[in-house]
Design a protein around this motif. Structure first.
Motif, PDB file in Angstrom:
ATOM      1  N   UNK A 113     -18.305-109.934 -16.989  1.00 16.19           N
ATOM      2  CA  UNK A 113     -19.012-109.425 -17.640  1.00 16.19           C
ATOM      3  C   UNK A 113     -19.365-108.481 -17.224  1.00 16.19           C
ATOM      4  N   UNK A 114     -18.413-107.104 -18.112  1.00 13.28           N
ATOM      5  CA  UNK A 114     -18.304-105.889 -17.443  1.00 13.28           C
ATOM      6  C   UNK A 114     -18.495-105.163 -19.038  1.00 13.28           C
ATOM      7  N   UNK A 115     -19.535-104.363 -19.193  1.00  9.32           N
ATOM      8  CA  UNK A 115     -19.840-104.397 -20.246  1.00  9.32           C
ATOM      9  C   UNK A 115     -20.455-102.577 -20.588  1.00  9.32           C
ATOM     10  N   UNK A 116     -20.207-101.969 -21.485  1.00  7.93           N
ATOM     11  CA  UNK A 116     -20.400-100.489 -22.217  1.00  7.93           C
ATOM     12  C   UNK A 116     -21.811 -99.740 -21.849  1.00  7.93           C
ATOM     13  N   UNK A 117     -21.869 -99.164 -22.015  1.00  8.55           N
ATOM     14  CA  UNK A 117     -23.496 -98.471 -21.702  1.00  8.55           C
ATOM     15  C   UNK A 117     -23.395 -96.496 -22.252  1.00  8.55           C
ATOM     16  N   UNK A 118     -24.618 -95.758 -22.690  1.00  5.94           N
ATOM     17  CA  UNK A 118     -23.907 -94.601 -23.342  1.00  5.94           C
ATOM     18  C   UNK A 118     -25.227 -93.658 -22.024  1.00  5.94           C
ATOM     19  N   UNK A 119     -24.863 -92.721 -21.170  1.00 12.50           N
ATOM     20  CA  UNK A 119     -25.584 -92.533 -20.923  1.00 12.50           C
ATOM     21  C   UNK A 119     -25.813 -90.824 -21.449  1.00 12.50           C
ATOM     22  N   UNK A 138     -20.134 -94.717 -20.495  1.00  6.74           N
ATOM     23  CA  UNK A 138     -19.968 -95.858 -19.060  1.00  6.74           C
ATOM     24  C   UNK A 138     -20.228 -97.650 -19.048  1.00  6.74           C
ATOM     25  N   UNK A 139     -20.116 -98.010 -18.021  1.00  8.09           N
ATOM     26  CA  UNK A 139     -19.914 -99.519 -17.685  1.00  8.09           C
ATOM     27  C   UNK A 139     -20.756-100.013 -16.722  1.00  8.09           C
ATOM     28  N   UNK A 140     -21.124-101.147 -16.702  1.00  5.36           N
ATOM     29  CA  UNK A 140     -21.837-101.610 -15.540  1.00  5.36           C
ATOM     30  C   UNK A 140     -21.859-102.918 -15.526  1.00  5.36           C
ATOM     31  N   UNK A 189      -7.442 -76.870  -4.675  1.00  6.46           N
ATOM     32  CA  UNK A 189      -7.391 -78.493  -5.937  1.00  6.46           C
ATOM     33  C   UNK A 189      -8.176 -78.965  -4.915  1.00  6.46           C
ATOM     34  N   UNK A 190      -9.275 -79.930  -3.330  1.00 10.16           N
ATOM     35  CA  UNK A 190      -9.452 -80.628  -3.395  1.00 10.16           C
ATOM     36  C   UNK A 190     -10.188 -81.382  -4.417  1.00 10.16           C
ATOM     37  N   UNK A 191     -10.052 -82.300  -4.353  1.00 10.81           N
ATOM     38  CA  UNK A 191     -11.357 -83.027  -4.812  1.00 10.81           C
ATOM     39  C   UNK A 191     -11.904 -83.791  -4.371  1.00 10.81           C
ATOM     40  N   UNK A 192     -13.419 -84.036  -4.104  1.00  7.94           N
ATOM     41  CA  UNK A 192     -14.734 -84.641  -3.439  1.00  7.94           C
ATOM     42  C   UNK A 192     -14.911 -85.860  -3.457  1.00  7.94           C
ATOM     43  N   UNK A 193     -15.748 -86.499  -2.851  1.00  6.69           N
ATOM     44  CA  UNK A 193     -15.711 -87.795  -3.131  1.00  6.69           C
ATOM     45  C   UNK A 193     -16.426 -88.298  -4.396  1.00  6.69           C
ATOM     46  N   UNK A 194     -17.476 -87.478  -4.753  1.00  9.82           N
ATOM     47  CA  UNK A 194     -18.024 -87.487  -5.608  1.00  9.82           C
ATOM     48  C   UNK A 194     -17.392 -86.795  -6.866  1.00  9.82           C
ATOM     49  N   UNK A 195     -16.218 -86.134  -6.752  1.00 10.48           N
ATOM     50  CA  UNK A 195     -15.530 -86.084  -8.062  1.00 10.48           C
ATOM     51  C   UNK A 195     -14.506 -87.702  -7.620  1.00 10.48           C
ATOM     52  N   UNK A 196     -13.947 -87.481  -6.877  1.00 15.05           N
ATOM     53  CA  UNK A 196     -12.976 -88.869  -7.483  1.00 15.05           C
ATOM     54  C   UNK A 196     -14.196 -90.282  -7.484  1.00 15.05           C
ATOM     55  N   UNK A 197     -15.178 -90.023  -7.407  1.00 14.34           N
ATOM     56  CA  UNK A 197     -15.827 -91.606  -7.986  1.00 14.34           C
ATOM     57  C   UNK A 197     -16.207 -91.871  -9.182  1.00 14.34           C
ATOM     58  N   UNK A 198     -16.542 -90.351  -9.154  1.00 19.63           N
ATOM     59  CA  UNK A 198     -17.445 -90.146 -11.140  1.00 19.63           C
ATOM     60  C   UNK A 198     -15.574 -90.283 -12.050  1.00 19.63           C
ATOM     61  N   UNK A 199     -14.036 -89.732 -11.930  1.00 18.58           N
ATOM     62  CA  UNK A 199     -13.650 -90.591 -11.968  1.00 18.58           C
ATOM     63  C   UNK A 199     -13.562 -92.144 -12.993  1.00 18.58           C
ATOM     64  N   UNK A 200     -13.838 -92.549 -11.292  1.00 18.39           N
ATOM     65  CA  UNK A 200     -13.604 -94.038 -11.199  1.00 18.39           C
ATOM     66  C   UNK A 200     -14.628 -94.353 -12.179  1.00 18.39           C
ATOM     67  N   UNK A 201     -15.507 -93.831 -12.537  1.00 17.43           N
ATOM     68  CA  UNK A 201     -17.331 -94.456 -13.171  1.00 17.43           C
ATOM     69  C   UNK A 201     -16.367 -94.028 -14.598  1.00 17.43           C
ATOM     70  N   UNK A 202     -15.945 -93.445 -15.205  1.00 17.30           N
ATOM     71  CA  UNK A 202     -15.556 -92.740 -16.444  1.00 17.30           C
ATOM     72  C   UNK A 202     -14.672 -93.776 -16.548  1.00 17.30           C
ATOM     73  N   UNK A 203     -13.740 -94.049 -15.780  1.00 14.97           N
ATOM     74  CA  UNK A 203     -12.726 -95.147 -16.163  1.00 14.97           C
ATOM     75  C   UNK A 203     -13.342 -96.949 -15.844  1.00 14.97           C
ATOM     76  N   UNK A 204     -14.072 -96.540 -15.848  1.00 17.94           N
ATOM     77  CA  UNK A 204     -14.640 -98.083 -15.926  1.00 17.94           C
ATOM     78  C   UNK A 204     -14.683 -98.498 -15.169  1.00 17.94           C
ATOM     79  N   UNK A 205     -14.683 -97.869 -13.316  1.00 14.12           N
ATOM     80  CA  UNK A 205     -13.989 -98.682 -12.010  1.00 14.12           C
ATOM     81  C   UNK A 205     -15.095-100.009 -11.523  1.00 14.12           C
ATOM     82  N   UNK A 206     -16.069 -98.407 -11.506  1.00 14.02           N
ATOM     83  CA  UNK A 206     -17.173 -98.792 -10.472  1.00 14.02           C
ATOM     84  C   UNK A 206     -18.551 -98.288 -11.432  1.00 14.02           C
ATOM     85  N   UNK A 207     -19.170 -97.976 -10.773  1.00 15.91           N
ATOM     86  CA  UNK A 207     -21.043 -97.870 -11.896  1.00 15.91           C
ATOM     87  C   UNK A 207     -21.171 -96.289 -11.455  1.00 15.91           C
ATOM     88  N   UNK A 208     -21.972 -95.492 -12.146  1.00 15.91           N
ATOM     89  CA  UNK A 208     -22.418 -93.749 -11.639  1.00 15.91           C
ATOM     90  C   UNK A 208     -23.443 -94.767  -9.951  1.00 15.91           C
TER      91      UNK A 208
END
Length: 224
Positions: A113-119, A138-140, A189-208
């Motif tokens: 039931x994944x759907x895109x929306x604009x932020x 983004x996706x939800x 070069x360290x990626x924070x938890x927030x940065x890794x999470x945002x990458x996954x959100x932009x890829x449609x894996x999880x929500x913001x």
């Protein structure tokens, strides 16, 4: 490989696992002392909770053992602050700790039931998403029978890895604040938890929403 756990949750073939039992004097610290006499290659401590345990763990690491353990902190850099608060001297941290990994689990968006929306761009910038003044897609999950109308199904891990480089060690020896250690690690070069999470959100894996729920923003760390 010998472990000290409270309790042993999974039996693993080929590994000597010890369950902590404080009521009979079998604490993490006493178990560690006995284990060290056997000269193991790897020691895994379920959790470091007090100075006595961390003191033995550091001494084991300093004598050539690989020690794995966990701490309760919000970020990888926060583990340094936690060890200092427990009474560990900065020079012992820099001499014994090799790597710290912070991790969080977030829910996956249901594929059914994944759907895109604009932020809008303003909200995207507040969340740390570089939008260039444009709306961000983004996706939800809308909710369906497959995910029991939650919009989520399954989970994925966010990982933040902090390596103790020479510059990080210098900051620790100076008893620097958590955000300074984190900023230096990010420069290296360290990626924070927030940065890794945002990458996954932009890829449609999880929500913001999931990312904001389980991670700490940069401004929150500096406020501490």
């Amino acid at each position: 490989m010998i472990t000290v756990e409270d309790p042993v949750e999974y039996i693993i073939d080929g590994i000597n696992q010890v369950t902590s039992r404080p009521s009979i004097g079998l604490t993490f610290a006493s178990a560690l002392r006995s284990i060290l006499r056997q000269d193991p290659d790897i020691i895994m401590i379920g959790e470091i909770r007090d100075f006595e345990t961390v003191d033995i763990a550091i001494k084991a690491a300093l004598t050539g053992h690989l020690v794995l353990s966990t701490l309760h902190t919000t970020t990888a850099a926060g583990s340094i602050t936690r060890l200092l608060n427990m009474g560990v001297e900065p020079f012992l941290i820099t001499s014994s700790v090799i790597l710290i990994a912070a991790q969080r689990l977030v829910r996956n968006i249901c594929h059914n039931c994944k759907e895109p929306y604009e932020l809008d761009s303003d909200m995207a910038e507040k969340l740390g998403i570089k939008s260039g003044g444009k709306k961000v897609t983004l996706y939800r999950g809308k909710g369906c029978d497959a995910c029991r109308n939650t919009g989520y199904k399954g989970r994925v891990g966010l990982i933040e890895v902090l390596t103790l480089t020479p510059k990080i060690k210098t900051l620790i020896l100076e008893s620097s604040q958590e955000y300074k250690i984190r900023d230096q690690a990010m420069l290296e070069g360290m990626k924070t938890l927030r940065e890794n999470g945002i990458t996954l959100a932009l890829e449609g894996v999880t929500t913001i929403d999931e990312i904001v729920r389980v991670t700490v923003g940069d401004q929150d760390i500096e406020a501490k």
